[in-house]
Design a protein around this motif. Structure first.
Motif, short mmCIF file in Angstrom:
data_model
loop_
_atom_site.label_atom_id
_atom_site.label_comp_id
_atom_site.label_asym_id
_atom_site.label_seq_id
_atom_site.Cartn_x
_atom_site.Cartn_y
_atom_site.Cartn_z
N GLY A 199 0.86 -1.19 0.00
CA GLY A 199 0.00 0.00 0.00
C GLY A 199 0.89 1.23 0.00
N VAL A 200 0.72 2.10 -1.00
CA VAL A 200 1.70 3.19 -1.15
C VAL A 200 1.11 4.58 -0.96
CG1 VAL A 200 3.31 1.85 -2.56
CG2 VAL A 200 1.47 3.15 -3.68
N GLY A 201 -0.18 4.67 -0.56
CA GLY A 201 -0.76 5.99 -0.26
C GLY A 201 -0.56 6.98 -1.40
N GLY A 202 0.00 8.13 -1.08
CA GLY A 202 0.13 9.20 -2.07
C GLY A 202 1.37 9.10 -2.96
N THR A 203 2.08 7.96 -2.90
CA THR A 203 3.35 7.85 -3.64
C THR A 203 3.18 8.07 -5.15
OG1 THR A 203 4.28 6.36 -2.01
CG2 THR A 203 5.22 6.23 -4.20
N LEU A 204 2.09 7.55 -5.72
CA LEU A 204 1.91 7.73 -7.17
C LEU A 204 1.68 9.21 -7.49
CD1 LEU A 204 -0.26 4.62 -8.18
CD2 LEU A 204 2.22 4.80 -7.85
N ASP A 205 0.99 9.91 -6.59
CA ASP A 205 0.78 11.36 -6.78
C ASP A 205 2.12 12.11 -6.79
OD1 ASP A 205 -2.18 11.44 -6.75
OD2 ASP A 205 -1.94 10.74 -4.70
N TYR A 206 3.03 11.69 -5.91
CA TYR A 206 4.36 12.31 -5.90
C TYR A 206 5.09 12.03 -7.21
CZ TYR A 206 4.29 13.12 -0.83
OH TYR A 206 3.98 13.55 0.43
N LEU A 207 5.09 10.75 -7.59
CA LEU A 207 5.83 10.35 -8.81
C LEU A 207 5.28 11.07 -10.03
CD1 LEU A 207 6.23 6.50 -8.30
CD2 LEU A 207 8.08 8.19 -8.46
N ALA A 208 3.94 11.25 -10.05
CA ALA A 208 3.30 11.90 -11.19
C ALA A 208 3.50 13.42 -11.15
CB ALA A 208 1.81 11.57 -11.19
N GLY A 209 4.12 13.90 -10.08
CA GLY A 209 4.35 15.35 -9.96
C GLY A 209 3.09 16.10 -9.58
N ARG A 210 2.08 15.39 -9.07
CA ARG A 210 0.82 16.08 -8.70
C ARG A 210 0.95 16.80 -7.36
NH1 ARG A 210 -3.93 14.24 -11.89
NH2 ARG A 210 -2.92 13.35 -13.70
N ILE A 211 1.75 16.21 -6.46
CA ILE A 211 2.00 16.91 -5.19
C ILE A 211 3.50 16.88 -4.91
CG2 ILE A 211 -0.19 16.76 -3.90
CD1 ILE A 211 0.69 14.13 -2.75
N PRO A 212 4.05 18.01 -4.47
CA PRO A 212 5.50 18.03 -4.21
C PRO A 212 5.80 17.33 -2.90
CG PRO A 212 4.51 20.15 -3.69
CD PRO A 212 3.40 19.29 -4.19
N ARG A 213 6.98 16.77 -2.81
CA ARG A 213 7.40 16.15 -1.56
C ARG A 213 8.03 17.22 -0.67
NH1 ARG A 213 11.24 10.94 -0.48
NH2 ARG A 213 10.24 10.41 1.47
N ALA A 214 7.91 17.04 0.64
CA ALA A 214 8.49 18.02 1.57
C ALA A 214 10.00 18.10 1.33
CB ALA A 214 8.21 17.59 3.00
N PRO A 215 10.59 19.31 1.46
CA PRO A 215 12.04 19.44 1.29
C PRO A 215 12.80 18.53 2.27
CG PRO A 215 10.97 21.59 1.49
CD PRO A 215 9.93 20.57 1.80
N ALA A 216 13.95 18.05 1.82
CA ALA A 216 14.72 17.09 2.62
C ALA A 216 15.00 17.58 4.05
CB ALA A 216 16.01 16.72 1.90
N PRO A 217 15.38 18.86 4.26
CA PRO A 217 15.66 19.29 5.65
C PRO A 217 14.43 19.12 6.55
CG PRO A 217 16.43 20.94 4.07
CD PRO A 217 15.65 19.93 3.28
N LEU A 218 13.24 19.41 6.02
CA LEU A 218 12.03 19.23 6.84
C LEU A 218 11.81 17.76 7.15
CD1 LEU A 218 9.15 21.56 5.54
CD2 LEU A 218 10.49 21.72 7.64
N ARG A 219 12.07 16.91 6.15
CA ARG A 219 11.89 15.47 6.37
C ARG A 219 12.86 14.98 7.44
NH1 ARG A 219 12.00 14.73 0.56
NH2 ARG A 219 13.80 13.37 0.74
#
Ligand code: UDP
Length: 261
Positions: A199-219
């Protein structure tokens, strides 16, 4: 590889198993998780993998069916700074956070090398296709992943099983949101091998560029949730579980009785 390999991984995994607020999570690194998944596929085993974040964990505590499912899965990865922090508060071994986004990237690389077939299921129309194109751009040797939108509930199972039978995937990434995606995998991949369902949740949305991933420092400082909340304010309802999770995790670390479920 033989069934001895499968048993060896399961015995090893049992030793890495931690209980966070009563829910089963494995203290395993990203690299080892990928190696185990590779071993299962090579030995023609089936496996369900869950990326457990605090919202999933709290859901499993109040939903007995979901809690029971998380007892039967082969691998429950610590996806969430809160899960890792809760483990470390109790000095349990939890080497790192293993996110769905990172895992999918690694598995696409693995699939390109070994010729594993991917099926990307779920998300809004067009998203899985865009995500598949992005994975192929990153890993040119990858067999073009199959995609389907489908439906998360049992009314979508006939279509799902027809697609699975036709495309014969080794790795199925289900993006229907938790807990629907875990139940979908449990129902639709139950008797199939070798298949690893995640189960990958929003991962496909990230890959498709639909939602940006949080910047690495925040992560890195464990604030990905705050970034997601700022971008998608409707998430507040789901995130109500987070303060309760933090409170219970601290109580558990202090050795206070909190009730397992
Ligand atoms: N989704 C879907 N069908 C549904 C519910 C959700 O395809 O009935 C998709 C949704 O479009 C998204 C994913 O499931 O792509 C879930 O993402 P979410 O952000 O909720 O998951 P998280 O990353 O928070 O676990």
């Amino acid at each position: 590889m033989s069934s001895a390999t499968i048993n060896a991984t399961d015995i090893h995994l049992a030793k890495l198993e931690a209980r966070i607020l009563g829910v089963r999570v494995h203290g395993i690194s990203r690299a080892l998780a990928v190696a185990w998944i590779d071993a299962w596929l090579a030995s023609r085993a089936r496996a369900q993998v869950v990326t457990v974040n605090p919202e999933i964990l709290m859901r499993a505590r109040r939903d007995p069916d979901y809690g029971e499912l998380l007892e039967r899965t082969r691998l429950n990865l610590p996806d969430g700074a809160g899960i890792v922090a809760a483990a470390r508060l109790r000095r349990l071994s939890m080497p790192e956070r293993v996110t769905g986004v990172d895992l999918v990237d690694d598995l696409a690389g693995l699939a390109a090398v070994h010729g594993y077939r991917l099926l990307l299921a779920g998300a809004a129309p067009g998203v899985a296709d865009q995500a598949a194109a992005e994975l192929q751009r990153r890993y040119p040797g990858l067999i073009p992943p199959a995609t389907m939108v489908g439906r998360s509930g049992p009314d979508g199972d006939a279509e799902a099983q027809a697609v699975i039978q036709e495309t014969r995937p080794h790795i199925v990434l289900a993006a229907y949101g938790a807990p629907a995606q875990e139940f979908w995998i449990d129902r639709n991949l139950r008797d199939l091998a070798p298949v690893v369902g995640i189960g990958v949740g929003g991962t496909l949305d990230y890959l498709a560029g639909r939602i940006p991933r949080a910047p690495a420092p925040l992560r890195r400082i464990g604030l990905e949730w705050a970034y997601r909340l700022a971008r998608q304010p409707w998430r507040w309802r789901r995130m109500r579980a987070l303060p309760a999770f933090a409170r219970l995790a601290i109580l558990e670390a202090l050795g206070l009785k909190i009730g397992v479920r």
